[in-house]
Design a protein around this motif. Structure first.
Motif, mmCIF file in Angstrom:
data_model
loop_
_atom_site.group_PDB
_atom_site.id
_atom_site.type_symbol
_atom_site.label_atom_id
_atom_site.label_comp_id
_atom_site.label_asym_id
_atom_site.label_seq_id
_atom_site.Cartn_x
_atom_site.Cartn_y
_atom_site.Cartn_z
ATOM 1 N N ALA A 1 -4.999 -0.900 -5.049
ATOM 2 C CA ALA A 1 -5.060 -0.123 -3.809
ATOM 3 C C ALA A 1 -5.930 -0.815 -2.764
ATOM 4 O O ALA A 1 -5.562 -0.902 -1.588
ATOM 5 C CB ALA A 1 -5.587 1.278 -4.095
ATOM 6 N N ALA B 1 -4.183 -3.980 -1.510
ATOM 7 C CA ALA B 1 -3.018 -3.633 -0.694
ATOM 8 C C ALA B 1 -3.439 -3.206 0.704
ATOM 9 O O ALA B 1 -2.814 -3.597 1.693
ATOM 10 C CB ALA B 1 -2.221 -2.528 -1.378
ATOM 11 N N LEU B 2 -4.499 -2.412 0.800
ATOM 12 C CA LEU B 2 -4.973 -1.997 2.122
ATOM 13 C C LEU B 2 -5.564 -3.187 2.880
ATOM 14 O O LEU B 2 -5.310 -3.349 4.076
ATOM 15 C CB LEU B 2 -6.013 -0.886 2.023
ATOM 16 C CG LEU B 2 -6.527 -0.404 3.379
ATOM 17 C CD1 LEU B 2 -5.417 0.280 4.169
ATOM 18 C CD2 LEU B 2 -7.695 0.516 3.226
ATOM 19 N N LYS C 1 -6.334 6.611 -1.745
ATOM 20 C CA LYS C 1 -5.695 6.101 -0.531
ATOM 21 C C LYS C 1 -6.300 6.728 0.719
ATOM 22 O O LYS C 1 -6.575 6.032 1.700
ATOM 23 C CB LYS C 1 -4.189 6.332 -0.587
ATOM 24 C CG LYS C 1 -3.496 5.446 -1.600
ATOM 25 C CD LYS C 1 -2.033 5.725 -1.853
ATOM 26 C CE LYS C 1 -1.222 6.230 -0.742
ATOM 27 N NZ LYS C 1 0.193 6.433 -1.076
ATOM 28 N N PHE D 1 0.835 -1.211 0.000
ATOM 29 C CA PHE D 1 0.000 0.000 0.000
ATOM 30 C C PHE D 1 0.866 1.257 0.000
ATOM 31 O O PHE D 1 0.553 2.238 -0.668
ATOM 32 C CB PHE D 1 -0.933 -0.009 1.218
ATOM 33 C CG PHE D 1 -1.972 1.071 1.193
ATOM 34 C CD1 PHE D 1 -3.063 0.976 0.350
ATOM 35 C CD2 PHE D 1 -1.873 2.180 2.018
ATOM 36 C CE1 PHE D 1 -4.037 1.972 0.314
ATOM 37 C CE2 PHE D 1 -2.827 3.171 1.999
ATOM 38 C CZ PHE D 1 -3.917 3.065 1.151
ATOM 39 N N THR D 2 1.945 1.229 0.741
ATOM 40 C CA THR D 2 2.806 2.408 0.835
ATOM 41 C C THR D 2 3.551 2.697 -0.464
ATOM 42 O O THR D 2 4.066 3.798 -0.649
ATOM 43 C CB THR D 2 3.827 2.253 1.974
ATOM 44 O OG1 THR D 2 4.557 1.036 1.767
ATOM 45 C CG2 THR D 2 3.133 2.216 3.321
#
Length: 79
Positions: free
Chosen positions: A46, A49-50, A18, A8-9
């Motif tokens: 996204a 990933a989160l 985000k 995510f980063t």
């Protein structure tokens, strides 16, 4: 088998998406996030990933929306 998920980063240039996802993760009573965009903009990346960063939750069996157990029990009290 766990899939490899993009961190995510490491997502760059999607600050509004985000921020919306993070706010919804912090306060689920927001009710969700609708993400709209062209193909290839990283919408699914996204979200996945989160989701990989969030803790596991106990869910109600056969709930299409992954209802968490506590909220489901609270809802059942008002039926």
């Amino acid at each position: 088998m766990k899939k490899n998920v993009f961190p995510f980063t490491a997502i760059v240039g999607q600050d509004k998406i985000k921020k919306a996802l993070i706010l919804n993760a912090i306060n689920p009573s927001i009710g969700g996030v609708l993400i709209k965009g062209d193909r290839g903009t990283g919408k699914t990346t996204a979200v996945r990933a989160l989701a990989d960063l969030l803790p596991e939750i106990e869910v109600v069996e056969d709930c299409a929306f992954n209802c968490d157990l506590k909220s489901y029990r609270d809802f059942e009290l008002y039926k």
